[in-house]
Design an enzyme around this catalytic site. Structure first.
Site, PDB file in Angstrom:
ATOM      1  N   LYS A  10      43.041  48.853  40.255  1.00  0.00           N
ATOM      2  CA  LYS A  10      43.742  48.492  39.023  1.00  0.00           C
ATOM      3  C   LYS A  10      42.744  47.937  37.995  1.00  0.00           C
ATOM      4  CE  LYS A  10      48.196  47.391  41.303  1.00  0.00           C
ATOM      5  NZ  LYS A  10      49.164  46.289  41.511  1.00  0.00           N
ATOM      6  N   TYR A  50      55.801  52.679  38.548  1.00  0.00           N
ATOM      7  CA  TYR A  50      56.517  51.460  38.948  1.00  0.00           C
ATOM      8  C   TYR A  50      58.021  51.562  38.733  1.00  0.00           C
ATOM      9  CZ  TYR A  50      52.260  48.817  39.895  1.00  0.00           C
ATOM     10  OH  TYR A  50      51.089  48.361  40.449  1.00  0.00           O
ATOM     11  N   PHE A  58      59.719  41.144  35.328  1.00  0.00           N
ATOM     12  CA  PHE A  58      58.277  41.341  35.116  1.00  0.00           C
ATOM     13  C   PHE A  58      57.908  42.802  34.891  1.00  0.00           C
ATOM     14  CE2 PHE A  58      59.220  41.021  39.671  1.00  0.00           C
ATOM     15  CZ  PHE A  58      58.724  42.228  40.149  1.00  0.00           C
ATOM     16  N   ARG A  91      47.263  49.521  53.743  1.00  0.00           N
ATOM     17  CA  ARG A  91      48.078  48.345  53.375  1.00  0.00           C
ATOM     18  C   ARG A  91      47.578  47.080  54.087  1.00  0.00           C
ATOM     19  NH1 ARG A  91      52.065  48.369  49.124  1.00  0.00           N
ATOM     20  NH2 ARG A  91      53.069  46.639  50.171  1.00  0.00           N
ATOM     21  N   THR A  97      51.572  41.691  48.714  1.00  0.00           N
ATOM     22  CA  THR A  97      51.722  41.849  47.262  1.00  0.00           C
ATOM     23  C   THR A  97      51.310  40.586  46.504  1.00  0.00           C
ATOM     24  OG1 THR A  97      53.597  43.292  47.742  1.00  0.00           O
ATOM     25  CG2 THR A  97      53.398  42.503  45.479  1.00  0.00           C
ATOM     26  N   ARG A 108      43.435  41.786  48.482  1.00  0.00           N
ATOM     27  CA  ARG A 108      44.238  41.018  47.528  1.00  0.00           C
ATOM     28  C   ARG A 108      44.055  39.513  47.726  1.00  0.00           C
ATOM     29  NH1 ARG A 108      49.837  44.591  47.711  1.00  0.00           N
ATOM     30  NH2 ARG A 108      49.321  46.012  45.988  1.00  0.00           N
ATOM     31  N   ASN A 122      46.682  41.945  41.557  1.00  0.00           N
ATOM     32  CA  ASN A 122      46.262  42.039  42.962  1.00  0.00           C
ATOM     33  C   ASN A 122      45.295  43.191  43.218  1.00  0.00           C
ATOM     34  OD1 ASN A 122      48.169  44.008  42.637  1.00  0.00           O
ATOM     35  ND2 ASN A 122      49.688  43.062  43.981  1.00  0.00           N
ATOM     36  N   HIS A 125      46.395  49.073  44.190  1.00  0.00           N
ATOM     37  CA  HIS A 125      47.684  49.599  44.619  1.00  0.00           C
ATOM     38  C   HIS A 125      47.459  50.386  45.897  1.00  0.00           C
ATOM     39  CE1 HIS A 125      51.506  51.683  44.741  1.00  0.00           C
ATOM     40  NE2 HIS A 125      50.819  52.782  45.000  1.00  0.00           N
ATOM     41  N   GLU A 136      53.866  59.436  44.631  1.00  0.00           N
ATOM     42  CA  GLU A 136      52.769  58.873  43.831  1.00  0.00           C
ATOM     43  C   GLU A 136      51.581  59.830  43.736  1.00  0.00           C
ATOM     44  OE1 GLU A 136      53.906  54.281  45.155  1.00  0.00           O
ATOM     45  OE2 GLU A 136      52.044  55.176  45.864  1.00  0.00           O
TER      46      GLU A 136
HETATM   47  N1  UDP Z   1      54.505  42.428  41.082  1.00  0.00           N
HETATM   48  C1  UDP Z   1      54.525  41.214  40.420  1.00  0.00           C
HETATM   49  N2  UDP Z   1      55.452  40.268  40.774  1.00  0.00           N
HETATM   50  C2  UDP Z   1      56.355  40.494  41.782  1.00  0.00           C
HETATM   51  C3  UDP Z   1      56.319  41.728  42.455  1.00  0.00           C
HETATM   52  C4  UDP Z   1      55.395  42.672  42.079  1.00  0.00           C
HETATM   53  O1  UDP Z   1      53.714  40.973  39.512  1.00  0.00           O
HETATM   54  O2  UDP Z   1      57.169  39.594  42.065  1.00  0.00           O
HETATM   55  C5  UDP Z   1      53.503  43.446  40.692  1.00  0.00           C
HETATM   56  C6  UDP Z   1      52.264  43.450  41.594  1.00  0.00           C
HETATM   57  O3  UDP Z   1      51.132  43.750  40.797  1.00  0.00           O
HETATM   58  C7  UDP Z   1      52.588  44.556  42.556  1.00  0.00           C
HETATM   59  C8  UDP Z   1      53.332  45.544  41.669  1.00  0.00           C
HETATM   60  O4  UDP Z   1      54.091  44.740  40.793  1.00  0.00           O
HETATM   61  O5  UDP Z   1      51.422  45.106  43.150  1.00  0.00           O
HETATM   62  C9  UDP Z   1      54.237  46.510  42.428  1.00  0.00           C
HETATM   63  O6  UDP Z   1      55.168  45.798  43.191  1.00  0.00           O
HETATM   64  P1  UDP Z   1      55.548  46.226  44.679  1.00  0.00           P
HETATM   65  O7  UDP Z   1      56.719  45.403  45.079  1.00  0.00           O
HETATM   66  O8  UDP Z   1      55.662  47.712  44.772  1.00  0.00           O
HETATM   67  O9  UDP Z   1      54.284  45.702  45.519  1.00  0.00           O
HETATM   68  P2  UDP Z   1      53.073  46.477  46.216  1.00  0.00           P
HETATM   69  O10 UDP Z   1      53.621  47.734  46.838  1.00  0.00           O
HETATM   70  O11 UDP Z   1      52.049  46.736  45.131  1.00  0.00           O
HETATM   71  O12 UDP Z   1      52.542  45.507  47.253  1.00  0.00           O
HETATM   72 MG    MG Z   2      54.825  49.242  46.035  1.00  0.00          MG
END
Ligand code: UDP
Ligand code: MG
Length: 167
Positions: A10, A50, A58, A91, A97, A108, A122, A125, A136
């Site tokens: 990112k 997203y 957010f 992951r 996250t 992260r 973080n 992705h 994706e």
């Molecule tokens: N995100 C955030 N606040 C939250 C949840 C998600 O800022 O409470 C952001 C964060 O950058 C995250 C992205 O949105 O990586 C996508 O969210 P997701 O729940 O898909 O998490 P990921 O799969 O990236 O762990």
């Molecule tokens: Mg996700």
């Protein structure tokens, strides 16, 4: 079972010059990189990527974050990792996250932060399951950008298509 997974470095990862560290960490998985590119991120692409977060408070900030609006880096590095159990392996090294809750030695946990507007910056992705990975990867890459045949393709002859080539 062999799987493909999308990884994005990112804009915060690019700005903090973390690409090398991230690739080194991901090499622990012994997976293969089968596609990579630098990509500019339109609002449409970020919002589509997203789309599962549409309606969250957010959402707009996360879209801007992926577009690079907070980091003066209007691009991401996109990669497809491929191999046995790829989704979970990536992951696990990426971490949770929320960077404050992520294992401190995960990517992260090591490099992420929560900003004053509450966005989780973080750094990377990573796709969370096979369905998301397929959606994706198809969003970010064309079939010819990927050096293995991941998903069925179709061919079409497009007449009068304007394309660019080296002069
Ligand atoms: N995100 C955030 N606040 C939250 C949840 C998600 O800022 O409470 C952001 C964060 O950058 C995250 C992205 O949105 O990586 C996508 O969210 P997701 O729940 O898909 O998490 P990921 O799969 O990236 O762990
Ligand atoms: Mg996700």
């Amino acid at each position: 079972m062999n799987q493909a997974t999308l990884v994005l470095v990112k804009p915060d990862g690019l700005k903090k010059s973390l690409t090398g560290n991230i690739l080194t960490r991901l090499s622990e998985t012994k997976l293969e990189i089968v596609a990579t590119k630098m990509a500019r991120v339109s609002r449409e692409l970020a919002a589509d990527h997203y789309r599962h977060l549409k309606g969250k408070p957010f959402f707009d900030d996360v879209v801007k974050y992926l577009q690079g609006e907070f980091h003066d880096r209007r691009k991401v590095m996109a990669m497809v990792y491929w191999g046995n159990d790829a989704i979970k392996k990536v992951r696990d090294i990426a971490g949770s996250t929320n960077p404050e809750e992520a294992d401190p030695v995960s990517i992260r946990g090591s490099y992420g932060r929560i900003t004053t507007h509450g966005v989780f910056e973080n750094v990377i992705h990573a796709s969370s399951d096979e369905k998301d990975a397929e959606r994706e990867i198809k969003l970010w890459f064309k079939p010819e950008d990927i050096i293995v045949d991941l998903y069925p393709t179709k061919e079409a002859v497009i007449k009068d298509l304007k394309t660019k080539s080296w002069a």
